[in-house]
Structure formats: structure tokens, C-alpha cells
Write an enzyme that holds these catalytic residues in place. Structure first.
Site, PDB file in Angstrom:
ATOM      1  N   SER A 145       0.853  -1.199   0.000  1.00 49.45           N
ATOM      2  CA  SER A 145       0.000   0.000   0.000  1.00 49.45           C
ATOM      3  C   SER A 145       0.881   1.238   0.000  1.00 49.45           C
ATOM      4  O   SER A 145       2.013   1.209   0.504  1.00 49.45           O
ATOM      5  CB  SER A 145      -0.863   0.023   1.260  1.00 49.45           C
ATOM      6  N   TYR A 159      -1.803  -0.522  10.310  1.00 50.95           N
ATOM      7  CA  TYR A 159      -1.980  -1.037   8.944  1.00 50.95           C
ATOM      8  C   TYR A 159      -0.772  -0.658   8.091  1.00 50.95           C
ATOM      9  O   TYR A 159      -0.242  -1.493   7.342  1.00 50.95           O
ATOM     10  CB  TYR A 159      -3.279  -0.453   8.389  1.00 50.95           C
TER      11      TYR A 159
HETATM   12  P1  NDP Z   1     -11.951  -4.711  -0.129  1.00 50.02           P
HETATM   13  O1  NDP Z   1     -12.448  -4.462   1.254  1.00 50.02           O
HETATM   14  O2  NDP Z   1     -12.862  -4.490  -1.293  1.00 50.02           O
HETATM   15  O3  NDP Z   1     -11.409  -6.221  -0.256  1.00 50.02           O
HETATM   16  C1  NDP Z   1     -10.726  -6.836   0.791  1.00 50.02           C
HETATM   17  C2  NDP Z   1     -10.711  -8.331   0.540  1.00 50.02           C
HETATM   18  O4  NDP Z   1      -9.966  -8.939   1.595  1.00 50.02           O
HETATM   19  C3  NDP Z   1     -12.108  -8.939   0.565  1.00 50.02           C
HETATM   20  O5  NDP Z   1     -12.180  -9.952  -0.406  1.00 50.02           O
HETATM   21  C4  NDP Z   1     -12.189  -9.529   1.964  1.00 50.02           C
HETATM   22  O6  NDP Z   1     -13.005 -10.697   2.040  1.00 50.02           O
HETATM   23  C5  NDP Z   1     -10.742  -9.940   2.198  1.00 50.02           C
HETATM   24  N1  NDP Z   1     -10.489 -10.039   3.635  1.00 50.02           N
HETATM   25  C6  NDP Z   1     -10.525  -9.043   4.562  1.00 50.02           C
HETATM   26  N2  NDP Z   1     -10.318  -9.574   5.794  1.00 50.02           N
HETATM   27  C7  NDP Z   1     -10.162 -10.913   5.615  1.00 50.02           C
HETATM   28  C8  NDP Z   1      -9.955 -12.006   6.499  1.00 50.02           C
HETATM   29  N3  NDP Z   1      -9.842 -11.843   7.826  1.00 50.02           N
HETATM   30  N4  NDP Z   1      -9.860 -13.235   5.967  1.00 50.02           N
HETATM   31  C9  NDP Z   1      -9.949 -13.423   4.638  1.00 50.02           C
HETATM   32  N5  NDP Z   1     -10.159 -12.451   3.745  1.00 50.02           N
HETATM   33  C10 NDP Z   1     -10.267 -11.204   4.245  1.00 50.02           C
HETATM   34  O7  NDP Z   1     -10.655  -3.833  -0.243  1.00 50.02           O
HETATM   35  P2  NDP Z   1      -9.610  -3.528  -1.417  1.00 50.02           P
HETATM   36  O8  NDP Z   1      -9.973  -4.215  -2.670  1.00 50.02           O
HETATM   37  O9  NDP Z   1      -9.426  -2.085  -1.399  1.00 50.02           O
HETATM   38  O10 NDP Z   1      -8.312  -4.175  -0.788  1.00 50.02           O
HETATM   39  C11 NDP Z   1      -7.550  -5.185  -1.419  1.00 50.02           C
HETATM   40  C12 NDP Z   1      -6.123  -5.071  -0.943  1.00 50.02           C
HETATM   41  O11 NDP Z   1      -5.598  -3.816  -1.381  1.00 50.02           O
HETATM   42  C13 NDP Z   1      -5.956  -5.077   0.580  1.00 50.02           C
HETATM   43  O12 NDP Z   1      -4.786  -5.795   0.916  1.00 50.02           O
HETATM   44  C14 NDP Z   1      -5.786  -3.604   0.921  1.00 50.02           C
HETATM   45  O13 NDP Z   1      -5.084  -3.435   2.116  1.00 50.02           O
HETATM   46  C15 NDP Z   1      -5.004  -3.155  -0.290  1.00 50.02           C
HETATM   47  N6  NDP Z   1      -5.003  -1.731  -0.543  1.00 50.02           N
HETATM   48  C16 NDP Z   1      -6.179  -1.054  -0.815  1.00 50.02           C
HETATM   49  C17 NDP Z   1      -6.154   0.298  -1.073  1.00 50.02           C
HETATM   50  C18 NDP Z   1      -7.386   1.086  -1.390  1.00 50.02           C
HETATM   51  O14 NDP Z   1      -7.300   2.333  -1.460  1.00 50.02           O
HETATM   52  N7  NDP Z   1      -8.550   0.466  -1.597  1.00 50.02           N
HETATM   53  C19 NDP Z   1      -4.891   1.041  -1.063  1.00 50.02           C
HETATM   54  C20 NDP Z   1      -3.732   0.250  -0.799  1.00 50.02           C
HETATM   55  C21 NDP Z   1      -3.802  -1.080  -0.556  1.00 50.02           C
HETATM   56  P3  NDP Z   1     -14.582 -10.681   2.443  1.00 50.02           P
HETATM   57  O15 NDP Z   1     -15.144  -9.350   2.028  1.00 50.02           O
HETATM   58  O16 NDP Z   1     -15.121 -11.846   1.665  1.00 50.02           O
HETATM   59  O17 NDP Z   1     -14.645 -10.903   3.920  1.00 50.02           O
END
Ligand code: NDP
Length: 254
Positions: A145, A159
């Protein structure tokens, strides 16, 4: 990118946001995809349905990545059904909560680190022996990130620290796995409009982020997809390992 056709991928956190866009894009290039999710069952099924409707092959697998035994099960199921894992995308992650330091809490520390950092290593521990046995290398794409670079937004230092861990571990693993032709890189998104920000950022905070982005807009999940395609493809990135690819509209230039 023709080389992706017929290859296999396990994408974690692929029910929504960036992971969902990556799973759909991989399948559109002919990859067979395991769509991992945790609580968003309907959304994960929708991702699978979207892929299948376009003639692709995918299935969903559930696990909470805080549970390393569940990670082992999911990797085993993905491997059984795909026959191989050529690409692992460690995308599952969460900010969990914004936490001023005066409210710091050991349990939240464990949760943030387990979801964002330990899970990456737990997935690698299970997948690397499979990639080695396949004998044709592989690609691991972690998700860091912009927070790893700039400390994150308000109350996001835990985070941000976990994502800093991901970036550093990416470089370490890249060295360890290079002799096996397993490349390890990371994509580092900036501010991307996904359920992540619906949960953790106010519209005012998003506006303030936007003001600092030279390309003058918040990113969309599809803005990240090219980086994941590139890093999966041996043809395009076969000489690239240990790199952190920043996808942030120019918000941060390391
Ligand atoms: P979302 O919230 O849309 O997606 C997050 C995903 O991670 C979901 O599929 C969720 O599963 C899964 N997840 C969360 N917690 C768990 C858990 N305990 N066990 C298993 N799966 C889990 O967010 P983003 O698409 O934005 O995020 C994707 C990645 O990108 C993450 O690593 C985030 O930190 C990173 N990121 C995002 C940014 C942004 O601005 N959006 C910026 C920088 C990095 P479910 O919903 O099925 O529980």
C-alpha cells in the site's frame, strides 16, 4: 501476455474491490482462477458467475486468513481443483479500524498484523513447495500500500506498518525463491475506490486524498489490473523480482 492462457491463479480476497477485478482480468486472459473470500459469500459467487458467463473457469473458496490452518486447507483445495498454482496473489487485507495511539490495543495489533502480514507468509509457506514441485517457477504478487511509504491516513499506523512488512518481506522472499524461478513482487495501490474506503474513510477524507493526486482522481480497481497482469506474465516480467510497483496516480513518487 499470451503465456497466461491455461495457467492457474489463487487470488486471495477476491470477493470485492481490487481482488475481484484481478480475478476477472486473469480469467479473461485464459487463466483458471481460485477466488478466495471470507465473509462476502454472495459477492464471491458473483465474481465466479461473471467469469463463467464470459466462458472462463473459476470457483470460490472460503477462509478467514487470521487462521493459518484454514489457509492450509484453502491452498490444498485450490491445488486439487486447479492441478497447479502458477500465480499466487496475496491480496486479502483490511485496515480493521482507525486507532489513535492513546487507544492502542494489543488485540487490534494482532488482528491487523495477522490479516495483512502473517497471512502473506502463511500462504507462501503452503504455495511455495507446490510451485517448486511443479518445476516451472511461478509468480507471487503481494499487495502492499502507499501507506507503507507515507505512514497511512489518520490512525492507520498499524496497517501502514503491516504493509511496510509486506514490502520488505517481498524483497526477502524474492531473494530466497529466485533459485527456484519463483518471482516475488508487490503491487502498491494508492487510494482506490473499493468497499475498503466505504468502511474506513469519510467522503471528506477521500476528498483530501484526491487533492494530493496529480492525476486528479481516486483510482478504480481496474486501474490496478495492468500491474497484476504484468507481474503474473513470465513473458512480460520474467526478469523482474523483488519490486514494489506503485499504482497511485502520482500521489507518491519514491
Ligand atoms: P476490499 O475491502 O474491497 O477487499 C478486501 C478483501 O480482503 C475482501 O475480499 C475480503 O473478504 C478480504 N479479507 C478481509 N479480511 C479478511 C480475512 N480476515 N480473511 C480473509 N479475507 C479477508 O478492499 P480492497 O480491494 O481495497 O483491498 C484489497 C487489498 O488492497 C488489501 O490488501 C488492501 O489493504 C489493499 N489496498 C487497498 C487500497 C485502497 O485504497 N482500496 C490502497 C492500498 C492497498 P470478504 O469481504 O469476503 O470478507
Amino acid at each position: 501476455m499470451e503465456d497466461l492462457k491455461g495457467r492457474t491463479a489463487l487470488v486471495t480476497g477476491a470477493s470485492t474491490g481490487i481482488g475481484a477485478a484481478v480475478a476477472i482480468a486473469y480469467a479473461a486472459r485464459g487463466m483458471r482462477v481460485a477466488v478466495h473470500y471470507n465473509s462476502s459469500t454472495a459477492a464471491a459467487e458473483q465474481v465466479v458467475a461473471t467469469i463463467q458467463a464470459a466462458g472462463g473457469e473459476a470457483f470460490a473458496l472460503q477462509a478467514d486468513v487470521r487462521d493459518s490452518a484454514a489457509i492450509r486447507r484453502v491452498v490444498g483445495e485450490a491445488h486439487d481443483r486447479l492441478g497447479a498454482i502458477d500465480v499466487l496473489v496475496n491480496n486479502a487485507g483490511s485496515l480493521v479500524k482507525r486507532l489513535p495511539i492513546a487507544d492502542f490495543d494489543d488485540a487490534v495489533f494482532d488482528e491487523v498484523l495477522h490479516i495483512n502480514a502473517r497471512s502473506v507468509l502463511a500462504f507462501c509457506r503452503e504455495v511455495v513447495p507446490l510451485m517448486r514441485a511443479q518445476g516451472r517457477g511461478g509468480s507471487i504478487v503481494n499487495v502492499s500500500s502507499i501507506a507503507a511509504r507515507n505512514g497511512g491516513g489518520p490512525g492507520a499506523y498499524l496497517y501502514a506498518g503491516a504493509k511496510g512488512f509486506v514490502s520488505t518481506a517481498t524483497r526477502g522472499l524474492a531473494k530466497e525463491l529466485a533459485p527456484d524461478k519463483i518471482r516475488v513482487n508487490a503491487v502498491s495501490p494508492g487510494v482506490i475506490q473499493t468497499p475498503f474506503h466505504d468502511r474506513f474513510s469519510t467522503p471528506q477524507l477521500l476528498e483530501s486524498f484526491k487533492a494530493a493526486i496529480p492525476l486528479a482522481r481516486i483510482g478504480e480497481p481496474d486501474d490496478c489490473v495492468g500491474a497484476f497482469l504484468y507481474l503474473a506474465s513470465e513473458q512480460l516480467s520474467g526478469y523482474v523480482t523483488g519490486q514494489i510497483l506503485e499504482v497511485n496516480g502520482g500521489q507518491y513518487m519514491p
